[in-house]
Design an enzyme around this catalytic site. Structure first.
Site, PDB file in Angstrom:
ATOM      1  N   HIS A  89       0.834  -1.242  -0.052  1.00 49.35           N
ATOM      2  CA  HIS A  89      -0.112  -0.003  -0.064  1.00 49.35           C
ATOM      3  C   HIS A  89       0.927   1.297  -0.006  1.00 49.35           C
ATOM      4  O   HIS A  89       2.185   1.150   0.037  1.00 49.35           O
ATOM      5  CB  HIS A  89      -0.949   0.067   1.274  1.00 49.35           C
ATOM      6  CG  HIS A  89      -0.103   0.093   2.407  1.00 49.35           C
ATOM      7  ND1 HIS A  89       0.271   1.105   3.230  1.00 49.35           N
ATOM      8  CD2 HIS A  89       0.285  -1.155   3.238  1.00 49.35           C
ATOM      9  CE1 HIS A  89       0.572   0.663   4.343  1.00 49.35           C
ATOM     10  NE2 HIS A  89       0.668  -0.462   4.385  1.00 49.35           N
TER      11      HIS A  89
ATOM     12  N   CYS B 139       2.238  -3.158   6.610  1.00 48.33           N
ATOM     13  CA  CYS B 139       2.625  -4.239   5.714  1.00 48.33           C
ATOM     14  C   CYS B 139       3.773  -3.674   5.072  1.00 48.33           C
ATOM     15  O   CYS B 139       4.975  -3.426   5.679  1.00 48.33           O
ATOM     16  CB  CYS B 139       1.786  -4.922   4.839  1.00 48.33           C
ATOM     17  SG  CYS B 139       0.440  -5.879   6.017  1.00 48.33           S
TER      18      CYS B 139
END
Length: 269
Positions: A193, A209
């Protein structure tokens, strides 16, 4: 005699003057060489013509109704800027490879090349490794913190699934784009992302993440037209571990209006 000695006197005066000038020059030279050295400015990062200049690449972006601010890329180690490199992964073209040991993400291309992006990693970024696919992708995603995270940070309850999640925007933790990783048709809760925190690229932080600068995730998102294979590894050539179902999730699920990607291209199988 006087006429014979006159040139001698002039020569001596010239000699004395030159000696004095030489002494002064030596003194100045000594001051400059022993003084503090001025550090040289780092070399200007050079982008490849195919990708364009870094001023444009990391300049402000108007996207989806949002104005993404420019990234001060000169403050980032140049190795983490978007660039075309010789592919070190050995994977098929179209594969995404995340090397968590080096904080790099590679999108493998034809002719032995790859586009390399710098990434920042959170705890969840180290707790998952293996082969999977990008099942969904989303522009300006919502973020829904899972209940495990809300239990630790009750102030996030207002963004829970029950309350509709955090709306998209510049401060949303998932940034301008999100790629949702599935393995065996199950959501790994692992995400690639965007992020407004450009200073976290190349570093390991407490949460999240795999995060890219918003300008980079917008670019990567546009290059993932279909279901894309992904390999996450702790080092190129290292043994690939399996997904750890005990990992700490950072997202509760895929937003309903995300794009479901089609089958993996035959050339990637």
């Amino acid at each position: 005699m006087a006429t014979d000695s006159s040139p001698v006197l002039l020569t001596r005066r010239r000699f004395l003057n030159m000696a004095a000038m030489g002494a002064a020059a030596a003194t100045v030279s000594a001051c400059t060489t022993t003084g503090p050295s001025v550090p040289l400015a780092p070399p200007e990062p050079q982008a490849q013509p195919e990708l364009g200049s870094y001023d444009i690449m990391y300049g402000p972006v108007f996207d989806g109704g949002y104005e993404v601010p420019a990234v001060p890329y000169r403050k980032i180690d140049a190795k983490f800027l978007r660039q075309i490199v010789r592919d070190p992964t050995g994977e098929r073209p179209g594969t995404i490879v995340v090397d968590t040991s080096e904080h790099f993400l590679y999108l493998v291309r034809e002719n032995g090349e790859a586009i390399r992006y710098g990434v920042g990693l959170g705890r969840a970024g180290f707790e998952w490794a293996g082969r999977a696919v990008v099942q969904y992708k989303r522009e300006w995603p919502k973020w829904t913190p899972p209940d495990e995270m809300i239990a630790r940070q009750p102030e996030l309850e207002k963004y829970s699934v029950r309350n509709g999640g955090m709306p998209p925007g510049l401060m949303n933790p998932l940034g301008a784009r999100a790629l949702y990783i599935f393995q065996n048709n199950e959501d790994t809760l692992y995400r690639i992302h965007g992020s407004p925190e450009w200073h976290s690229i190349g570093k390991s932080i407490s949460s999240g993440c795999v995060r890219l600068m918003n300008q980079d995730i917008i670019d990567l998102h546009s290059r993932v037209p279909g279901k894309t294979p992904i390999l996450v590894t702790s080092g190129l050539g290292a043994r690939v571990a399996s997904h750890d179902p005990g990992g700490v999730p950072v997202d509760a699920g895929v937003p309903e209006d995300s794009t479901l990607l089609g089958r993996v291209s035959r050339s990637w199988l």
